[in-house]
Design a protein around this motif. Structure first.
Motif, PDB file in Angstrom:
ATOM      1  N   GLU A 166       0.829  -1.207   0.000  1.00 40.13           N
ATOM      2  CA  GLU A 166       0.000   0.000   0.000  1.00 40.13           C
ATOM      3  C   GLU A 166       0.865   1.259   0.000  1.00 40.13           C
ATOM      4  OE1 GLU A 166      -2.428  -0.457   3.415  1.00 40.13           O
ATOM      5  OE2 GLU A 166      -3.910  -1.764   2.424  1.00 40.13           O
ATOM      6  N   THR A 167       1.970   1.235   0.729  1.00 45.33           N
ATOM      7  CA  THR A 167       2.847   2.409   0.793  1.00 45.33           C
ATOM      8  C   THR A 167       3.542   2.653  -0.543  1.00 45.33           C
ATOM      9  OG1 THR A 167       3.230   1.944   3.135  1.00 45.33           O
ATOM     10  CG2 THR A 167       4.733   3.482   2.051  1.00 45.33           C
ATOM     11  N   LEU A 168       3.998   1.586  -1.174  1.00 46.55           N
ATOM     12  CA  LEU A 168       4.717   1.718  -2.445  1.00 46.55           C
ATOM     13  C   LEU A 168       3.780   1.746  -3.647  1.00 46.55           C
ATOM     14  CD1 LEU A 168       7.708  -0.722  -1.826  1.00 46.55           C
ATOM     15  CD2 LEU A 168       7.600   1.730  -1.419  1.00 46.55           C
ATOM     16  N   LYS A 169       2.472   1.473  -3.402  1.00 37.68           N
ATOM     17  CA  LYS A 169       1.465   1.434  -4.470  1.00 37.68           C
ATOM     18  C   LYS A 169       1.805   0.382  -5.524  1.00 37.68           C
ATOM     19  CE  LYS A 169      -0.147   6.180  -3.939  1.00 37.68           C
ATOM     20  NZ  LYS A 169       0.446   6.366  -2.609  1.00 37.68           N
ATOM     21  N   VAL A 170       2.430  -0.717  -5.075  1.00 40.89           N
ATOM     22  CA  VAL A 170       2.792  -1.844  -5.941  1.00 40.89           C
ATOM     23  C   VAL A 170       2.568  -3.128  -5.151  1.00 40.89           C
ATOM     24  CG1 VAL A 170       4.672  -3.018  -7.155  1.00 40.89           C
ATOM     25  CG2 VAL A 170       4.544  -0.525  -7.210  1.00 40.89           C
ATOM     26  N   PRO A 171       1.904  -4.134  -5.713  1.00 38.88           N
ATOM     27  CA  PRO A 171       1.746  -5.402  -4.978  1.00 38.88           C
ATOM     28  C   PRO A 171       3.114  -6.007  -4.674  1.00 38.88           C
ATOM     29  CG  PRO A 171       0.364  -5.362  -6.950  1.00 38.88           C
ATOM     30  CD  PRO A 171       1.268  -4.195  -7.039  1.00 38.88           C
ATOM     31  N   LYS A 221       5.278  -8.320  -6.687  1.00 40.05           N
ATOM     32  CA  LYS A 221       4.613  -9.608  -6.886  1.00 40.05           C
ATOM     33  C   LYS A 221       4.372  -9.838  -8.370  1.00 40.05           C
ATOM     34  CE  LYS A 221       1.492 -10.816  -3.954  1.00 40.05           C
ATOM     35  NZ  LYS A 221       0.223 -10.902  -3.181  1.00 40.05           N
ATOM     36  N   ASN A 222       4.715 -11.047  -8.852  1.00 40.88           N
ATOM     37  CA  ASN A 222       4.474 -11.394 -10.252  1.00 40.88           C
ATOM     38  C   ASN A 222       2.987 -11.443 -10.540  1.00 40.88           C
ATOM     39  OD1 ASN A 222       7.222 -11.681 -10.826  1.00 40.88           O
ATOM     40  ND2 ASN A 222       7.224 -13.818 -10.181  1.00 40.88           N
ATOM     41  N   LYS A 223       2.642 -11.002 -11.748  1.00 35.73           N
ATOM     42  CA  LYS A 223       1.250 -11.067 -12.181  1.00 35.73           C
ATOM     43  C   LYS A 223       0.845 -12.504 -12.446  1.00 35.73           C
ATOM     44  CE  LYS A 223      -1.865  -9.230 -15.728  1.00 35.73           C
ATOM     45  NZ  LYS A 223      -1.957  -8.396 -16.966  1.00 35.73           N
ATOM     46  N   PHE A 224       1.792 -13.279 -13.036  1.00 32.46           N
ATOM     47  CA  PHE A 224       1.527 -14.672 -13.385  1.00 32.46           C
ATOM     48  C   PHE A 224       2.419 -15.608 -12.580  1.00 32.46           C
ATOM     49  CE2 PHE A 224       0.406 -12.464 -17.380  1.00 32.46           C
ATOM     50  CZ  PHE A 224      -0.878 -12.939 -17.541  1.00 32.46           C
TER      51      PHE A 224
END
Length: 512
Positions: free
Chosen positions: A270-275, A297-300
């Motif tokens: 949430e802080t980095l706005k990236v999973p 986190k990888n999408k796939f």
């Protein structure tokens, strides 16, 4: 004239200003005297730590610059070694130079002590040498000469025709053996030179990756610490950094009992706005704390299936497979089929695949990997050929790269559609230079990659029948698909494996 009340007000105003200026100083001194020594030491440590962190981060970037410099120096050394090895290769003689050299050898061996040397020379003159050159050329082209190849002008005058035929055949045969040996020696030198050049390029690539200042984000680091503390997760330190490829990573120092708390991924994401996902947890020397590493986190992700059986009557399979992760976001899938079957084929395919795995792990390019493995197999005079089927899955870029050397057709199942992946004719090790079939395509969720050795593909009547069978499979489970294809291939051959059979299946899926 000022009234007494005005004078009093002015006096009070002046004194109030003086008190207002002195009061903060007095309060600060009083607070300093009242604060316990332990708190003051902790405050001092905090200031020191912040200075230390800034210094450490500057040291990191300085060290990276120095490493880049050393990488370039090492790269130049390997580049020089490449040129030296290339300079040591023997230049092959032209056909004219070879014929002239062998003719001189034959004249020196046969005509030197011949009693009819002068008479033969007077009769034939330069034609004598021309006739011998013609015979040498025939021997080189056909492999040997016979009495029928001797020109009449020479056979009518030479009393050593039989000896001459035997000598020419022997010398040409010896030269062919020498040529093969020198070709192998040259191939080894060229192989070493290629490796030196590949290491040189690899060092430069690593240096380029390092030669960028790591960017830190202190503001968001402090924010993560505060958020985690509000969630009862004791976090002592956070390091957020982004490198040349813009890949954001984070390292947290947290209490051991908090290391596996899922709130860490949530707060950092949430802080980095990236999973973000935790990739590694390492205990620290400082008792009670762990280093928790996170990356995007990888999408796939991938799941795999494998089914295989030996050729009927053999105890060992000549097919070998590989499924390895190259870093966090790439997979190497490979099938290697050694020529023939049994232990000999298994040895060839295992050696080939082992080399390829190691090359890919280090980070060599596809071209240098295939050329190097091909030369190693070609150097051996035995027929150590192998087909190679490689698929590189990049989960971040959502790309699949296929490389086929002598491997049969492969398939990508996209929902109801089947996309074929063409193969190439000659196996690796058959020729000095190879031209692999390559294919690049995008991958998406639920895409299924199917790779098989020729034992499977040849069991079907044709490619269309195999495509039709794969299209009819309702399951998305890669292991079920692999087993179903193998069973169908065996069924089509009356449950007898005429060759080693292997099916490798991979399916990508969207992470939730």
């Amino acid at each position: 004239m000022l009234y007494p009340s005005a004078n009093a007000a002015l006096f009070i105003s002046k004194n109030f200003a003086i008190i207002a200026n002195i009061l903060p100083i007095l309060l600060a001194c009083l607070l300093f005297l009242l604060l316990p020594n332990k708190f003051l030491r902790n405050l001092s440590d905090l200031v020191y730590v912040k200075k230390s962190e800034i210094t450490s981060r500057n040291v990191i970037n300085t060290t990276r610059k120095n490493i880049k410099k050393r990488m370039v120096e090492l790269s130049n050394i390997f580049l020089d070694m490449k040129q030296i090895h290339l300079g040591l290769t023997k230049k092959e003689l032209t056909k004219e130079e070879l014929i002239a050299m062998l003719t001189r050898e034959i004249i020196s061996s046969t005509c030197k002590d011949c009693l009819d040397k002068n008479r033969c020379t007077r009769s034939l003159g330069t034609d004598n040498k021309s006739n011998l050159e013609l015979l040498v050329e025939i021997a080189i082209t056909k492999g040997k000469i016979t009495l029928l190849d001797i020109p009449p002008a020479l056979s009518n005058r030479c009393g050593k025709v039989n000896n001459l035929v035997g000598l020419i055949n022997r010398i040409c045969d010896e030269y062919k053996q020498y040529k093969n040996i020198m070709a192998d020696v040259n191939n080894v030198k060229i192989l070493m030179a290629d490796q030196m050049g590949a290491v040189s390029r690899l060092l430069l690539d690593v240096g380029d990756e390092i030669d960028t200042n790591v960017r830190f984000d202190i503001a968001r680091e402090n924010k993560i610490i505060s958020k985690l503390l509000s969630q009862n997760v004791q976090c002592k330190e956070v390091l957020i950094y982004a490198e040349k490829n813009e890949q954001i990573s984070a390292v947290l120092v947290v209490k051991s009992e908090n290391s596996y708390n899922p709130i860490i991924e949530k707060v950092v994401g949430e802080t980095l706005k990236v999973p973000m996902q935790i990739t590694n947890i390492v205990p620290l020397e400082e008792s009670g704390f762990n280093s928790v590493q996170l990356r995007k986190k990888n999408k796939f992700d991938c799941v795999f299936g494998l089914a295989s059986c030996n050729k009927s009557g053999n105890t060992e399979c000549g097919d070998c497979h590989s499924i390895i992760r190259l870093g966090e976001n790439r997979f190497l899938l490979a099938l290697c089929d050694g020529m023939g079957a049994g232990s000999s084929a298994h040895k060839t395919s295992a050696m080939t695949l082992g080399l390829i795995e190691n090359f890919y792990k280090v980070g060599f390019d596809n071209d240098i990997i295939l050329e190097s493995v091909n030369k190693l197999l070609a150097i051996n005079n035995q027929e150590n050929y192998a087909t190679l089927d490689v698929c590189l899955l990049d989960l971040d870029k959502e790309i699949a790269d296929f490389i086929k050397v002598g491997a049969p057709l492969g398939f990508i199942k996209r929902e109801a559609n089947i996309e074929p992946v063409e193969g190439s004719a000659l196996p690796i090790g058959a020729l000095e230079n190879i031209t692999p079939a390559t294919y690049k395509t995008t991958i998406s969720t639920k895409d299924i990659v199917i790779m098989a050795t020729d034992g499977i593909v040849d069991a079907f009547e044709n490619y269309e029948n195999m495509i039709e069978y794969i299209s009819g499979l309702a399951t998305n489970n890669p292991q079920t698909i692999a087993e179903a294809i193998l069973n169908e291939a065996l069924t089509l051959n009356d449950m007898s494996a005429k060759d080693d059979m292997t099916v490798l299946v991979a399916r990508t899926y969207l992470k939730t």
